[in-house]
Design an enzyme around this catalytic site. Structure first.
Site, PDB file in Angstrom:
ATOM      1  N   HIS A  11      24.376  10.740  50.562  1.00  0.00           N
ATOM      2  CA  HIS A  11      25.370   9.657  50.513  1.00  0.00           C
ATOM      3  C   HIS A  11      26.656  10.065  51.227  1.00  0.00           C
ATOM      4  O   HIS A  11      27.748   9.693  50.821  1.00  0.00           O
ATOM      5  CB  HIS A  11      25.631   9.209  49.070  1.00  0.00           C
ATOM      6  N   ASP A  15      18.301   8.893  58.320  1.00  0.00           N
ATOM      7  CA  ASP A  15      16.838   8.893  58.298  1.00  0.00           C
ATOM      8  C   ASP A  15      16.255   8.750  59.704  1.00  0.00           C
ATOM      9  O   ASP A  15      15.401   9.525  60.125  1.00  0.00           O
ATOM     10  CB  ASP A  15      16.320   7.727  57.431  1.00  0.00           C
TER      11      ASP A  15
HETATM   12  C1  GLA Z   1      19.044   6.424  52.315  1.00  0.00           C
HETATM   13  C2  GLA Z   1      19.714   5.899  53.569  1.00  0.00           C
HETATM   14  C3  GLA Z   1      20.423   7.028  54.325  1.00  0.00           C
HETATM   15  C4  GLA Z   1      21.348   7.812  53.396  1.00  0.00           C
HETATM   16  C5  GLA Z   1      20.629   8.203  52.116  1.00  0.00           C
HETATM   17  C6  GLA Z   1      21.548   8.839  51.104  1.00  0.00           C
HETATM   18  O1  GLA Z   1      18.007   7.305  52.653  1.00  0.00           O
HETATM   19  O2  GLA Z   1      18.756   5.296  54.414  1.00  0.00           O
HETATM   20  O3  GLA Z   1      21.127   6.503  55.420  1.00  0.00           O
HETATM   21  O4  GLA Z   1      22.508   7.089  53.124  1.00  0.00           O
HETATM   22  O5  GLA Z   1      19.986   7.102  51.495  1.00  0.00           O
HETATM   23  O6  GLA Z   1      22.019  10.062  51.556  1.00  0.00           O
END
Ligand code: GLA
Length: 387
Positions: free
Chosen positions: A34, A174
């Protein structure tokens, strides 16, 4: 795998003449949770599990989709004229979103395709199966239409599709981890400017073990967006008293100095997590570079505590997995990974302790939660490839 894909493709779409087969990984984040929408650092890596694709361009505008994971749905038909998200479209919203996003970026997809997927990432587990599908689709489109885009662009296009087509306000972590993955390396990414560096994951005598809580997220996405807006409001409050672009610009000391500008206790806790987690990530990577895996593990544990108490995105399932992991000798570090609210934990476990880890954590989880967790000993892999 290639043979299996081609055989199935022929079964579903008639023949497998001129079919491209490829793979895009899933990802796990080691630390830095986050922080990616707060201009902070993340430290994810691509996995050797992910999404396999077999695709062939078509002469007309039809889009025909088939997932080996959802065989009962059969072939889902759509077309380039139907690029609007819908509930009925189910998983095909992900590849369609990417086709749409290319168009938005001035790269028109001018012909249809038949696309078959097979994923071996546990669904909805927080190992980014959707980002994997997005990057895979972009990788295929680049090849079919000769679009002049880098892998980093594929990540940004995937995120754009996720944000604007699928309306999940995710950060860049991601898609970036997947598109830019490198075997045996994690990616130390500064989300403020997308500068990054690869850091070798050398875990002598230990492995990365993922535990899936098997709790489906459901509400997760709306809570995710809620956390984002809490951080945005906290940032705006801080900006009244200190010149920063994102929470990632603050270190702990500066945060403590100005935190009273945040007018709400809950928001203050959220911002505190974002600031401290970013600093923890920087420190964790330094520890890893200095071969201090034990310190890396301690920072992973601290990350979980912060996500549990200040960011409040864990829940009983993830807390149980992590707290039971901490009790097992040979566990170097353990924390939730991904968005939270369900999904997975990531642990670094000494080779000799892996069996005991799976046995003990698995049993305690089953007893307390009432259903089983799944465990995966994973390897760090490359970004998308053609098979
Ligand atoms: C999800 C979101 C990412 C990131 C994570 C928390 O995976 O897709 O962009 O914010 O949560 O770290």
């Amino acid at each position: 795998m290639k043979d299996i894909l081609l055989k199935k493709f022929a079964e579903v779409f008639g023949d497998a003449e001129g079919v491209k087969t490829c793979f895009a990984p899933g990802r796990v984040n080691l630390i830095g949770e986050h922080t990616d929408y707060n201009g902070g650092h993340v430290f994810p890596c691509a996995l050797t599990i992910g999404t396999y694709g077999a695709a062939r361009p078509r002469k007309d505008n039809k889009l025909r989709f088939f997932s080996m994971n959802f065989e009962r749905l059969g072939v889902i038909e759509s077309s380039l004229e139907q690029l609007t998200p819908s509930r009925e479209a189910g998983w095909t919203n992900y590849p369609k979103g990417v086709i749409w996003a290319f168009g938005e970026k001035g790269m028109q997809v001018t012909g249809g395709m038949d696309l078959m997927l097979y994923g071996n990432i546990p669904n909805g587990s927080g190992l980014s199966s959707s980002a994997s599908v997005e990057v895979l689709t972009g990788y295929i489109l680049r090849d079919f239409f000769g679009f002049d885009v880098t892998n980093q662009d594929l990540a940004l296009i995937g995120q754009y599709a996720e944000n604007n087509y699928n309306k999940v306000n995710c950060g860049i972590m991601d898609q970036f981890a997947i598109a830019m993955g490198k075997k045996d390396n994690a990616i130390f990414l500064d989300t403020a400017d997308l500068s990054f560096e690869y850091a070798p994951i050398v875990l002598e005598g230990a492995k990365i073990v993922i535990a899936s809580s098997n709790k489906k997220r459901g509400l997760g996405d709306s809570k995710y967006n809620e956390r984002r807006s809490e951080c945005e409001t906290a940032l705006a409050e801080l900006q009244q008293v200190v010149q920063i672009k994102g929470l990632g610009d603050l270190d702990e000391e500066t945060f403590e100095k100005y935190q009273s500008a945040i007018k709400d206790d809950v928001r203050r806790k959220r911002a505190k997590h974002a600031v401290y987690e970013n600093q923890r990530t920087i420190r964790a990577v330094a520890a890893l570079k200095a071969n201090d895996v034990a310190q890396f593990g301690r920072l992973m544990n601290a990350s979980h505590v912060s996500l549990r108490d200040d960011y409040e995105v864990t829940g009983i399932e993830l807390d149980t997995l992590v707290e039971e992991a901490w009790k097992v000798e040979g566990v170097i570090g353990s924390r939730m990974t991904g968005a939270g609210f369900g999904g997975c934990t990531v642990s670094i476990v000494k080779d000799g302790a892996i069996d005991t880890f799976i046995e003990k954590v698995g049993r305690a989880y089953q007893e307390k939660i009432g259903y089983a967790a799944d465990f995966y000993v994973v390897e760090v892999g490359n970004g998308p490839v053609t098979l």
